[in-house]
Design a protein around this motif. Structure first.
Motif, PDB file in Angstrom:
ATOM      1  N   GLY A   1     -28.370  -1.988  37.606  1.00 55.88           N
ATOM      2  CA  GLY A   1     -27.283  -1.056  37.357  1.00 55.88           C
ATOM      3  C   GLY A   1     -26.143  -1.346  38.304  1.00 55.88           C
ATOM      4  N   ILE A   2     -25.196  -0.435  38.372  1.00 57.91           N
ATOM      5  CA  ILE A   2     -24.062  -0.595  39.275  1.00 57.91           C
ATOM      6  C   ILE A   2     -23.697   0.761  39.866  1.00 57.91           C
ATOM      7  N   ILE A   3     -23.543   0.783  41.180  1.00 58.56           N
ATOM      8  CA  ILE A   3     -23.129   1.971  41.927  1.00 58.56           C
ATOM      9  C   ILE A   3     -22.078   1.545  42.949  1.00 58.56           C
ATOM     10  N   GLU A   4     -20.937   2.262  42.959  1.00 59.40           N
ATOM     11  CA  GLU A   4     -19.880   1.994  43.936  1.00 59.40           C
ATOM     12  C   GLU A   4     -19.490   0.520  43.935  1.00 59.40           C
ATOM     13  N   ASP A   5     -19.329  -0.040  42.736  1.00 56.62           N
ATOM     14  CA  ASP A   5     -18.931  -1.445  42.549  1.00 56.62           C
ATOM     15  C   ASP A   5     -19.958  -2.428  43.095  1.00 56.62           C
ATOM     16  N   CYS A   6     -21.183  -1.987  43.305  1.00 59.12           N
ATOM     17  CA  CYS A   6     -22.233  -2.863  43.821  1.00 59.12           C
ATOM     18  C   CYS A   6     -23.370  -2.966  42.811  1.00 59.12           C
ATOM     19  N   LEU A   7     -23.931  -4.152  42.672  1.00 60.77           N
ATOM     20  CA  LEU A   7     -25.120  -4.338  41.846  1.00 60.77           C
ATOM     21  C   LEU A   7     -26.294  -3.648  42.511  1.00 60.77           C
ATOM     22  N   CYS A   8     -27.134  -3.009  41.700  1.00 63.81           N
ATOM     23  CA  CYS A   8     -28.317  -2.361  42.258  1.00 63.81           C
ATOM     24  C   CYS A   8     -29.523  -2.653  41.376  1.00 63.81           C
ATOM     25  N   VAL A   9     -30.700  -2.548  41.965  1.00 59.72           N
ATOM     26  CA  VAL A   9     -31.953  -2.799  41.269  1.00 59.72           C
ATOM     27  C   VAL A   9     -32.925  -1.686  41.622  1.00 59.72           C
ATOM     28  N   PHE A  10     -33.734  -1.290  40.635  1.00 57.48           N
ATOM     29  CA  PHE A  10     -34.651  -0.173  40.835  1.00 57.48           C
ATOM     30  C   PHE A  10     -35.751  -0.245  39.785  1.00 57.48           C
ATOM     31  N   PRO A  11     -36.888   0.426  40.002  1.00 57.36           N
ATOM     32  CA  PRO A  11     -37.977   0.425  39.014  1.00 57.36           C
ATOM     33  C   PRO A  11     -37.635   1.312  37.831  1.00 57.36           C
ATOM     34  N   CYS A  12     -38.166   0.988  36.671  1.00 54.55           N
ATOM     35  CA  CYS A  12     -37.859   1.743  35.454  1.00 54.55           C
ATOM     36  C   CYS A  12     -38.430   3.151  35.473  1.00 54.55           C
ATOM     37  N   ASP A  13     -39.519   3.353  36.201  1.00 55.12           N
ATOM     38  CA  ASP A  13     -40.209   4.643  36.127  1.00 55.12           C
ATOM     39  C   ASP A  13     -39.587   5.703  37.025  1.00 55.12           C
ATOM     40  N   GLY A  14     -38.484   5.413  37.688  1.00 50.50           N
ATOM     41  CA  GLY A  14     -37.830   6.430  38.512  1.00 50.50           C
ATOM     42  C   GLY A  14     -37.140   5.815  39.701  1.00 50.50           C
TER      43      GLY A  14
ATOM     44  N   TRP B   1     -32.017  -0.185  45.409  1.00 48.74           N
ATOM     45  CA  TRP B   1     -31.420  -1.113  46.364  1.00 48.74           C
ATOM     46  C   TRP B   1     -30.048  -1.566  45.873  1.00 48.74           C
ATOM     47  N   MET B   2     -29.092  -1.640  46.797  1.00 46.32           N
ATOM     48  CA  MET B   2     -27.722  -2.053  46.480  1.00 46.32           C
ATOM     49  C   MET B   2     -27.412  -3.391  47.137  1.00 46.32           C
ATOM     50  N   LEU B   3     -26.688  -4.247  46.383  1.00 46.88           N
ATOM     51  CA  LEU B   3     -26.290  -5.560  46.901  1.00 46.88           C
ATOM     52  C   LEU B   3     -24.886  -5.444  47.476  1.00 46.88           C
ATOM     53  N   LYS B   4     -24.788  -5.433  48.802  1.00 52.98           N
ATOM     54  CA  LYS B   4     -23.513  -5.305  49.497  1.00 52.98           C
ATOM     55  C   LYS B   4     -22.952  -6.679  49.851  1.00 52.98           C
ATOM     56  N   ASN B   5     -21.648  -6.704  50.062  1.00 53.22           N
ATOM     57  CA  ASN B   5     -20.977  -7.948  50.464  1.00 53.22           C
ATOM     58  C   ASN B   5     -20.297  -7.714  51.806  1.00 53.22           C
TER      59      ASN B   5
ATOM     60  N   LEU C   1     -23.838 -11.872  51.065  1.00 53.49           N
ATOM     61  CA  LEU C   1     -24.542 -10.848  50.314  1.00 53.49           C
ATOM     62  C   LEU C   1     -25.715 -10.301  51.101  1.00 53.49           C
ATOM     63  N   SER C   2     -25.879  -8.992  51.037  1.00 54.81           N
ATOM     64  CA  SER C   2     -26.963  -8.349  51.770  1.00 54.81           C
ATOM     65  C   SER C   2     -27.417  -7.114  51.009  1.00 54.81           C
ATOM     66  N   TRP C   3     -28.738  -6.908  50.934  1.00 57.68           N
ATOM     67  CA  TRP C   3     -29.297  -5.755  50.243  1.00 57.68           C
ATOM     68  C   TRP C   3     -29.539  -4.613  51.225  1.00 57.68           C
ATOM     69  N   GLU C   4     -29.335  -3.391  50.754  1.00 58.34           N
ATOM     70  CA  GLU C   4     -29.687  -2.219  51.539  1.00 58.34           C
ATOM     71  C   GLU C   4     -30.112  -1.103  50.591  1.00 58.34           C
ATOM     72  N   MET C   5     -30.904  -0.190  51.089  1.00 55.14           N
ATOM     73  CA  MET C   5     -31.398   0.909  50.272  1.00 55.14           C
ATOM     74  C   MET C   5     -30.309   1.954  50.085  1.00 55.14           C
ATOM     75  N   PHE C   6     -30.281   2.538  48.894  1.00 57.73           N
ATOM     76  CA  PHE C   6     -29.315   3.588  48.580  1.00 57.73           C
ATOM     77  C   PHE C   6     -29.822   4.908  49.131  1.00 57.73           C
ATOM     78  N   GLU C   7     -28.919   5.653  49.762  1.00 57.60           N
ATOM     79  CA  GLU C   7     -29.310   6.927  50.364  1.00 57.60           C
ATOM     80  C   GLU C   7     -29.817   7.900  49.297  1.00 57.60           C
ATOM     81  N   LYS C   8     -30.972   8.490  49.545  1.00 58.27           N
ATOM     82  CA  LYS C   8     -31.592   9.387  48.571  1.00 58.27           C
ATOM     83  C   LYS C   8     -30.753  10.629  48.327  1.00 58.27           C
ATOM     84  N   ASP C   9     -30.081  11.124  49.395  1.00 59.28           N
ATOM     85  CA  ASP C   9     -29.360  12.381  49.261  1.00 59.28           C
ATOM     86  C   ASP C   9     -27.933  12.209  48.759  1.00 59.28           C
ATOM     87  N   CYS C  10     -27.559  10.983  48.369  1.00 63.93           N
ATOM     88  CA  CYS C  10     -26.218  10.758  47.826  1.00 63.93           C
ATOM     89  C   CYS C  10     -26.163  11.285  46.393  1.00 63.93           C
ATOM     90  N   ASP C  11     -25.268  12.218  46.144  1.00 69.03           N
ATOM     91  CA  ASP C  11     -25.122  12.778  44.802  1.00 69.03           C
ATOM     92  C   ASP C  11     -24.187  11.921  43.962  1.00 69.03           C
TER      93      ASP C  11
END
Length: 358
Positions: A241-254, A260-264, A269-279
């Motif tokens: 998917g894409i969040i905040e202009d960044c490519l992201c990857v996640f499991p289909c079941d939730g 994970w987001m691919l930052k530049n 390029l560097s991957w980091e986890m997306f904050e759970k509490d980000c609405d």
């Protein structure tokens, strides 16, 4: 009435939505010429993009028309999950244009806001069932490209590309991957798919990226983290998917904690986890089915729906624009004249109907 200064009018018109700007074309010839100018179209689009980008409360997405999910828990779903369950598919969106496959390999590129529709050349392929697609903007040529991949043999995918300026399919070549996802995620000038590497012992899944300007494939390295291996890589299925202009990857079941987001950072390029509490506040546009592409006073999209979850981050980013699918200029209407002794009647075929050549 005093005329506005040449620099003032564009700065006023850029603040209007597409529908109001189109109405302004009827004010006078000079306004029509300004609004139809490619420079103003980009000016208006860039302003609209910046407004959406600065407004963190709006994240616009687009999906194919409203569909009832089997378990009744949703009113919409991203096209990739229902690819084999219906004939009409949304293949991608870029700068206000959407690419749609109505059935089999028939393709159109449309602007839902201006209601312009261009029919594309059909690709010459034998298998119309096992396909993957993508659509995006190539800034190096100021053109839009449709990418098609079809299963050539077990473990291999053959790719073709069509540009709107040429409306001709061109062979790219084969890659030693079989596609796992159908619709390419557009991010930073490239399309991305989940694919399987047939040459690896366990047919490992990989993230393949197709650079639209260079027209070549590269493999994106996945996160080197135990949390990723346990939370995403170990799942039977994974999504992009894409969040905040960044490519992201996640499991289909939730999502849980496994997005994970691919930052530049400074070109690396560097991957980091997306904050759970980000609405997230997703504004979801629902594109009408192909048979509803009849000229009228309304957009080709249904009413906008709003979600406060991340469940539609697989859907393409969407923004209203004045961009025309006729990148070489809108063709003149074909007029067929039938004469009689008493009258002359003009018979016109509306260029907005599917299949019309304009």
């Amino acid at each position: 009435m005093a005329e506005l200064h040449v620099d003032v009018l564009p700065n006023i018109l850029k603040r209007l939505n597409v529908r109001d700007v189109l109405r302004c074309k009827s004010v006078c010839k000079s306004w029509e010429n300004l609004i139809s100018d490619s420079g103003f179209i980009k000016f208006h689009m860039n302003y609209s993009y910046q407004i959406d980008y600065k407004n963190n409360d709006i994240d616009r997405r687009i999906v194919m028309s409203r569909v009832s999910y089997r378990n009744g828990s949703r009113v919409c779903d991203v096209d990739d999950r229902l690819f084999d369950d219906r004939d009409c598919h949304l293949l991608g969106s870029s700068n206000g244009l959407v690419c749609i496959s109505s059935f089999a390999s028939q393709l159109v590129v449309a602007n839902p806001s201006t209601r312009e529709v261009q029919t594309l050349q059909e690709p010459q392929i034998l298998d119309t069932k096992h396909l993957c697609w993508g659509f995006g903007y190539d800034s190096s040529t100021d053109d839009y490209k449709v990418v098609l991949g079809f299963r050539k043999r077990v473990g291999w995918t053959c790719f073709q590309v069509l540009s709107l300026k040429s409306n001709v399919w061109k062979l790219i070549g084969d890659v030693k991957y079989s596609f796992h996802s159908r619709i390419g995620i557009l991010c930073n000038g490239a399309l991305h798919w989940i694919m399987k590497d047939s040459s690896s012992p366990n047919k490992k899944r990989v993230i393949a990226s197709f650079q639209l300007s260079e027209e070549k494939f590269i493999k994106i390295s996945e996160p080197d983290d135990e949390r990723y291996e346990c939370g995403v890589a170990s799942c039977p299925n994974m999504n992009l998917g894409i969040i905040e202009d960044c490519l992201c990857v996640f499991p289909c079941d939730g999502f849980n904690d496994n997005l994970w987001m691919l930052k530049n950072y400074n070109g690396k390029l560097s991957w980091e986890m997306f904050e759970k509490d980000c609405d997230m506040n997703l504004a979801l546009q629902c594109l009408k089915e192909q048979e509803h592409y009849v000229p009228n006073k309304r957009t080709l999209c249904r009413d906008m729906l709003f979600y406060k979850t991340k469940e539609y981050i697989c859907a393409p980013i969407y923004m209203e624009s004045l961009v025309s699918p006729y990148v070489n200029g809108r063709p003149k209407r074909k007029i067929q004249e039938s004469y009689s002794k008493k009258s002359c009647k003009l018979i016109k075929r509306d260029p907005l109907l599917p299949g019309a050549s304009g």
